[in-house]
Design an enzyme around this catalytic site. Structure first.
Site, PDB file in Angstrom:
ATOM      1  CE1 TYR A  50      -3.543  -2.605   0.392  1.00 41.51           C
ATOM      2  CE2 TYR A  50      -2.594  -3.121   2.527  1.00 41.51           C
ATOM      3  CZ  TYR A  50      -3.471  -3.411   1.508  1.00 41.51           C
ATOM      4  OH  TYR A  50      -4.286  -4.513   1.601  1.00 41.51           O
ATOM      5  CB  SER A  71      -4.870  -5.941   6.708  1.00 39.60           C
ATOM      6  OG  SER A  71      -5.816  -6.436   5.786  1.00 39.60           O
ATOM      7  CE1 TYR A  72      -1.301  -9.531   0.008  1.00 32.29           C
ATOM      8  CE2 TYR A  72       0.792  -8.625   0.740  1.00 32.29           C
ATOM      9  CZ  TYR A  72       0.071  -9.447  -0.112  1.00 32.29           C
ATOM     10  OH  TYR A  72       0.725 -10.187  -1.072  1.00 32.29           O
ATOM     11  CD1 TRP A 130      -7.059  -5.165  -0.623  1.00 31.53           C
ATOM     12  CD2 TRP A 130      -6.651  -6.896  -1.982  1.00 31.53           C
ATOM     13  NE1 TRP A 130      -5.762  -5.553  -0.417  1.00 31.53           N
ATOM     14  CE2 TRP A 130      -5.482  -6.621  -1.238  1.00 31.53           C
ATOM     15  CE3 TRP A 130      -6.620  -7.945  -2.887  1.00 31.53           C
ATOM     16  CZ2 TRP A 130      -4.305  -7.348  -1.381  1.00 31.53           C
ATOM     17  CZ3 TRP A 130      -5.457  -8.676  -3.043  1.00 31.53           C
ATOM     18  CH2 TRP A 130      -4.319  -8.377  -2.297  1.00 31.53           C
ATOM     19  CG  ASP A 164     -10.282  -7.992  11.988  1.00 29.90           C
ATOM     20  OD1 ASP A 164     -10.438  -7.488  10.854  1.00 29.90           O
ATOM     21  OD2 ASP A 164      -9.324  -8.734  12.285  1.00 29.90           O
ATOM     22  CG  HIS A 204      -9.702  -4.990   8.710  1.00 28.00           C
ATOM     23  ND1 HIS A 204      -9.165  -6.211   9.074  1.00 28.00           N
ATOM     24  CD2 HIS A 204      -8.939  -4.564   7.659  1.00 28.00           C
ATOM     25  CE1 HIS A 204      -8.138  -6.503   8.293  1.00 28.00           C
ATOM     26  NE2 HIS A 204      -7.990  -5.527   7.428  1.00 28.00           N
TER      27      HIS A 204
END
Length: 605
Positions: free
Chosen positions: A89, A158-159, A205, A282, A317
């Site tokens: 990101y 997350s990722y 996404w 989440d 999240h």
């Protein structure tokens, strides 16, 4: 008389002396506690360095590809530990520009790296497949640098949590500690596919990330796109031509494609100390719970259970950003000082400072409703009383106006409930694409007014009832279709009728027994379905009621099952399914607060 009077005086004097001793001891304790708290702050690394920057540092991978990293370093000679963030990101985002100097001033080298094919890094981006090896190569590179003390930690959510746990499976000798946050489990179990059902918002996404720079999503009418069939074409409808979107759709059951992307079968043997962080709302909560449970149990077998921690707050999240969620305020204690937590963890593991972090409880959970934090020794809690809440009705549980009941009394002889599932008119899931959050604590009454939603509601609670732990719905059902879905949701019903979502889950009928070997239904035959609603910690207050909803869709969170039994990726035809839910002595449908049916140590396929 005089003697008795003198005795009473003596007793009062002794009592006063005892009280004085107690007050003195209490004062000493409070002073020591205060000094301990102050000392705890002093023990943590302090901002003592100026910061120097190195941008677009090229880090070579073993195949020759170079990945770009920005580095925030103490402007001083010496050897320092490092903290690595690997992200798709943009490695020059506002959060890293804040944390980079924060850690560099305190004697850390903070490194934020664009993953392969993203930002300034070379190569081609494909989710997950390169994160283990690229992560390993990066840790090895950092550990060999002249400024490195040989210890590297990791951070991110997350990722960015995925990039940590995938790399952990490679066991670099320099990888010393990690803090994976809101980390999904294996990709077939949660994102982009949840137990075999495609999450349609995963498309957002894809559009955001399928390229070197991030795409603006605000101009796209997502709801119009989600109604298009077949789903394999949705990437083109949204302006992308994504290889991995097509792959996700083509590989609709667990095969070698998903097996190669699995990390959890390796993670439960990893010894890297970790703090796993998530929120009860989440979208990826189950990954944090599964990862902590597996790593904690493994650590316990080697006497290192203090090396694994788990924190779950009243968050979505986007964790620890607000004390408020939806219509609810969880109070001033809902947020914690994350930077201090990071520092306590990394100071201990990367600098050898005695920060006291290992003496803290392994599990810290926020109990919603009471709105307090509570320390626990394990997960699930050993003292939990697992309870069965059975479905009841006279055959008319349709909608919140029906006769569906929920109680701890098993059913005997009751007529089943029936509803029609039409894929052309699916039950909606309350969802705002603008915030990319797949459900929080929204009021479900608009959903519960539909006749294709069954509602089973308890009597009014006469006292507070806490549900802390995993939640499962066991369903006995038949369908007129060869394949269909069953969706379950747990709801907290307030005295004013507000139906607050707690958590939910979906099962696709063809995957009821196995993700690897799907099996279609025989129309009309009764089958048992297990629906995992993950977990919560919530006090259902006196005067509230417990409700369970049953339906066959939650659109657009989950891609619609078209009921044909064909491959879902390319299917255009829709078939209406007649669904029957049984609740009698032979087939007792129920809500069960019990351990999750998913277990890393067993073959999920």
């Amino acid at each position: 008389e005089r003697s008795r009077g003198l005795g009473d005086v003596y007793k009062r004097q002794v009592k006063m002396r005892n009280i004085s001793k107690y007050l003195i001891l209490l004062s000493y304790f409070l002073i020591l506690h205060f000094l301990s708290a102050v000392y705890s702050q002093v023990r943590l690394s302090q901002p003592e360095y100026e910061v120097k920057f190195r941008f677009n540092v090229r880090i070579p991978m073993s195949d020759g590809t170079e990945l770009s990293a920005d580095m925030y370093m103490p402007d001083a000679k010496g050897k320092f530990p490092a903290i690595l963030i690997r992200t798709p990101y943009n490695n020059n985002n506002s959060r890293d520009r804040e944390l980079g100097p924060y850690f560099a001033r305190r004697g850390y080298v903070y490194i934020t790296q664009d993953v392969r094919g993203r930002g300034d890094s070379d190569g081609i981006f494909y989710p997950l497949v390169n994160e283990a090896k690229d992560g390993y190569d990066t840790y090895e590179w950092i550990g060999r640098q002249e400024w490195s003390n040989g210890k590297v930690g990791s951070l991110g959510g997350s990722y960015l949590g995925w990039t940590q746990v995938y790399a952990a499976t490679m066991k670099s000798k320099y990888y010393t500690a990690m803090i994976p946050q809101v980390t999904p489990p294996d990709p077939f179990l949660n994102f982009p596919v949840q137990n075999g059902v495609l999450l349609l918002p995963a498309l957002e996404w894809v559009v955001l990330i399928d390229g070197r720079s991030m795409q603006d999503l605000s101009l796209i009418n997502w709801m119009n796109i989600y109604t298009h069939l077949p789903v394999i074409e949705l990437d083109q409808m949204a302006g992308r031509n994504s290889t991995f979107w097509k792959d996700w759709n083509i590989h609709y059951f667990w095969d070698d494609y998903w097996d190669k992307q699995s990390y959890q079968k390796k993670l439960w043997k990893i010894d890297i100390p970790a703090i796993h962080i998530s929120g009860w709302y989440d979208d990826d909560l189950i990954g944090t719970i599964m990862n902590f449970t597996a790593m904690f149990n493994h650590a316990k077998s080697t006497g290192k259970e203090k090396h694994q921690k788990m924190i779950i707050g009243p968050w979505p999240h986007a964790f620890n950003r607000s004390r408020k969620l939806g219509d609810f305020d969880y109070g001033p204690d809902a947020l914690i000082d994350m930077n201090q937590l990071y520092l306590k963890w990394f100071d201990y593991w990367l600098k050898g400072k005695n920060t006291g972090i290992l003496d803290e409880a392994p599990v810290k959970i926020f109990v919603m409703g009471d709105n307090v934090w509570r320390n626990e020794k394990e997960w699930p809690l050993k003292r939990t009383v697992y309870t069965k809440y059975y479905f009841h009705s006279k055959g008319k549980a349709n909608s919140l106006y029906g006769d569906g009941k929920l109680s701890t009394v098993p059913p005997i002889d009751e007529p089943p409930d029936r509803y029609t599932y039409d894929p052309a008119f699916p039950v909606p899931f309350i969802y705002n694409p603008a915030v990319f959050q797949l459900g929080t604590n929204e009021d479900q009454r608009p959903i519960e007014k539909r006749d294709d939603v069954l509602c089973y509601t308890s009597d009014i609670l006469k006292k507070d009832l806490e549900i802390t732990g995993p939640i499962t719905v066991k369903l006995y059902a038949s369908s007129s279709a060869k394949d269909t879905d069953f969706f379950a949701r747990l709801v907290d019903v307030f005295p004013n009728g507000y139906a607050m979502r707690v958590n939910d889950g979906m099962v696709r009928a063809r995957f009821r027994n196995s993700f690897r070997r799907p099996s279609l239904l025989i129309p009309g035959k009764i089958y048992e379905f297990t629906i995992d609603l993950w977990a919560t910690s919530l006090v259902f207050k006196k005067g509230h009621r417990i409700r369970v909803e049953i339906s066959s869709s939650a659109f657009p969170k989950f891609a619609r099952n078209l009921n044909t039994g064909e491959k879902p990726a390319c299917d255009r035809e829709m078939i209406i399914a007649e669904q029957t839910i049984y609740h009698n002595q032979e087939y007792p449908c129920l809500l069960y607060t019990s351990p999750s049916p998913r277990d890393l140590s067993t073959d999920r396929m």
